[in-house]
Design a protein around this motif. Structure first.
Motif, short mmCIF file in Angstrom:
data_model
loop_
_atom_site.label_atom_id
_atom_site.label_comp_id
_atom_site.label_asym_id
_atom_site.label_seq_id
_atom_site.Cartn_x
_atom_site.Cartn_y
_atom_site.Cartn_z
N ALA A 79 0.82 -1.22 0.00
CA ALA A 79 0.00 0.00 0.00
C ALA A 79 0.85 1.27 0.00
O ALA A 79 0.57 2.21 0.72
CB ALA A 79 -0.95 -0.01 1.19
N VAL A 80 1.87 1.28 -0.84
CA VAL A 80 2.72 2.48 -0.94
C VAL A 80 2.36 3.31 -2.17
O VAL A 80 2.96 4.36 -2.42
CB VAL A 80 4.22 2.10 -0.98
N VAL A 81 1.38 2.83 -2.96
CA VAL A 81 0.84 3.61 -4.07
C VAL A 81 -0.68 3.58 -3.96
O VAL A 81 -1.25 2.75 -3.25
CB VAL A 81 1.27 3.04 -5.44
N LYS A 82 -1.32 4.46 -4.67
CA LYS A 82 -2.78 4.49 -4.67
C LYS A 82 -3.30 3.23 -5.36
O LYS A 82 -2.89 2.89 -6.47
CB LYS A 82 -3.29 5.74 -5.40
N LEU A 83 -4.22 2.54 -4.72
CA LEU A 83 -4.77 1.30 -5.27
C LEU A 83 -5.82 1.62 -6.33
O LEU A 83 -6.71 2.44 -6.10
CB LEU A 83 -5.40 0.46 -4.16
N LYS A 84 -5.71 0.97 -7.47
CA LYS A 84 -6.73 1.11 -8.52
C LYS A 84 -7.75 0.00 -8.35
O LYS A 84 -7.40 -1.19 -8.31
CB LYS A 84 -6.09 1.03 -9.90
N ALA A 85 -9.00 0.38 -8.24
CA ALA A 85 -10.05 -0.59 -7.94
C ALA A 85 -10.10 -1.71 -8.96
O ALA A 85 -10.25 -2.90 -8.60
CB ALA A 85 -11.40 0.13 -7.87
N GLU A 86 -9.95 -1.38 -10.27
CA GLU A 86 -10.04 -2.42 -11.29
C GLU A 86 -8.93 -3.46 -11.15
O GLU A 86 -9.15 -4.65 -11.40
CB GLU A 86 -10.03 -1.81 -12.70
N HIS A 87 -7.75 -3.02 -10.70
CA HIS A 87 -6.65 -3.97 -10.50
C HIS A 87 -6.89 -4.83 -9.27
O HIS A 87 -6.62 -6.04 -9.28
CB HIS A 87 -5.32 -3.21 -10.37
N VAL A 88 -7.38 -4.21 -8.20
CA VAL A 88 -7.67 -4.97 -6.98
C VAL A 88 -8.70 -6.05 -7.26
O VAL A 88 -8.53 -7.21 -6.87
CB VAL A 88 -8.15 -4.03 -5.86
N PHE A 89 -9.77 -5.70 -7.97
CA PHE A 89 -10.82 -6.68 -8.23
C PHE A 89 -10.36 -7.77 -9.19
O PHE A 89 -10.78 -8.92 -9.09
CB PHE A 89 -12.08 -5.99 -8.76
N ALA A 90 -9.48 -7.41 -10.13
CA ALA A 90 -8.92 -8.42 -11.04
C ALA A 90 -8.11 -9.44 -10.23
O ALA A 90 -8.20 -10.65 -10.48
CB ALA A 90 -8.06 -7.75 -12.10
N LEU A 91 -7.33 -8.95 -9.27
CA LEU A 91 -6.55 -9.85 -8.43
C LEU A 91 -7.46 -10.70 -7.54
O LEU A 91 -7.23 -11.91 -7.39
CB LEU A 91 -5.58 -9.04 -7.57
N LEU A 92 -8.48 -10.09 -6.98
CA LEU A 92 -9.40 -10.85 -6.12
C LEU A 92 -10.11 -11.95 -6.90
O LEU A 92 -10.32 -13.06 -6.38
CB LEU A 92 -10.42 -9.91 -5.46
#
Length: 316
Positions: free
Chosen positions: A64-77
């Protein structure tokens, strides 16, 4: 709000994150947990989820040292096949950086536990309160709240501590009144409050202040559909009493995820409980005392009785 994720990453029992940065750190910890749980290194994940970009980017996400992009987080999940309740919690946490977490601007007068309580309330579907010390903070008038804070400040033995508390009254009052805005929002939680009758019998701040407070309670009970107020008569407590004099229960979801109990110590902070067995105990106790409380009609009558006692033409 984040009970399932906290449990997965080995932080069960901790309070939920109270700031957007803390929320992102928790999501990062979840991403790292899910990857390690599947025995994968970052380069393998990046090959399977190319939109993330690179191994270093994934590392920055997990820390969490950069701003999280929602589309990337959900792709990983999706790739990790995260449990559905984790996905819902992550979605709520990701919304925080895009919303104003008003309590973060009151760090000078609110500790981390209190800010965690405000964060929980902001995402709750139901908030239940029991109070036998004073009117719940969510329902206090400005005059009553100021009198309550001043009374506590003047009770301090140490002159410097007394001065400090007195100087902070207006700032704390601003925070308390801002907190009350939650009950006026379109998605406001259902707020259920049980107040011991002894609270109504006090004249905190003097007759005008207390009369205004009682009338405010009457108006809320009569007109605010999401607020359910009940008075616990003194007769109900002759053979026992609730588990704590000031309890707040937050239920963000229909299930058990994200529930918490806040035990308030009079004007000096409190304790946030997230252990499921403790929460079940307090829930059962609060439901039991709700059944001992007066009905809505009886509550309105009791409030009117105490208001009438404080009318201007009644001898004091």
């Amino acid at each position: 709000m984040s009970g399932r994720i906290l449990a997965l990453v080995g932080r069960q029992g901790e309070p939920p994150p109270a700031t957007p940065k803390a929320a992102e750190k928790l999501i990062g910890a979840l991403l790292q947990y899910l990857r390690q749980e599947r025995g994968m290194v970052q380069s393998e994940v990046v090959r399977a989820v190319p939109e993330v970009g690179s191994g270093p980017t994934l590392s920055r996400y997990e820390n969490a040292v950069v701003k999280l992009k929602a589309e990337h987080v959900f792709a990983l999940l999706r790739f990790y096949r995260a449990p559905e309740d984790c996905v819902r919690e992550a979605e709520m946490l990701l919304q925080w950086p895009h919303e104003r977490t008003w309590w973060s601007s009151f760090e000078d007068v609110a500790n981390s536990t209190l800010m965690s309580l405000y964060a929980l309330e902001s995402t709750s579907k139901v908030v239940q309160v029991y109070q036998e010390n004073n009117v719940p903070g969510m329902l206090q008038t400005a005059g009553y709240a100021r009198a309550l804070m001043a009374d506590f400040a003047r009770a301090q033995y140490d002159p410097e501590t007394r001065r400090k508390y007195l100087a902070a009254i207006e700032r704390r009052l601003e925070m308390r009144l801002r907190r009350q805005h939650l009950l006026d929002q379109p998605n406001a939680p259902m707020f259920r409050a049980v107040i011991a009758e002894s609270v109504l019998d006090k004249e905190l701040g003097g007759v005008p202040v207390m009369r205004e407070q009682l009338r405010h309670l009457f108006t809320i009970a009569e007109n605010k559909p999401n607020v359910h107020l009940r008075i616990l008569p003194g007769s109900a407590m002759r053979q026992g009493s609730p588990l704590h004099p000031a309890i707040t229960l937050c239920k963000p979801h229909e299930g058990t995820a994200g529930r918490a109990v806040y035990l308030e110590d009079k004007n000096v902070g409190g304790q946030l409980l997230t252990d499921s067995s403790q929460i079940e105990t307090f829930m059962a106790s609060m439901d039991d005392w709700w059944r001992h409380a007066l009905s809505k009609a009886e509550t309105m009558d009791r409030l009117q009785y105490y208001i009438d006692r404080l009318t201007d033409d009644t001898p004091q």
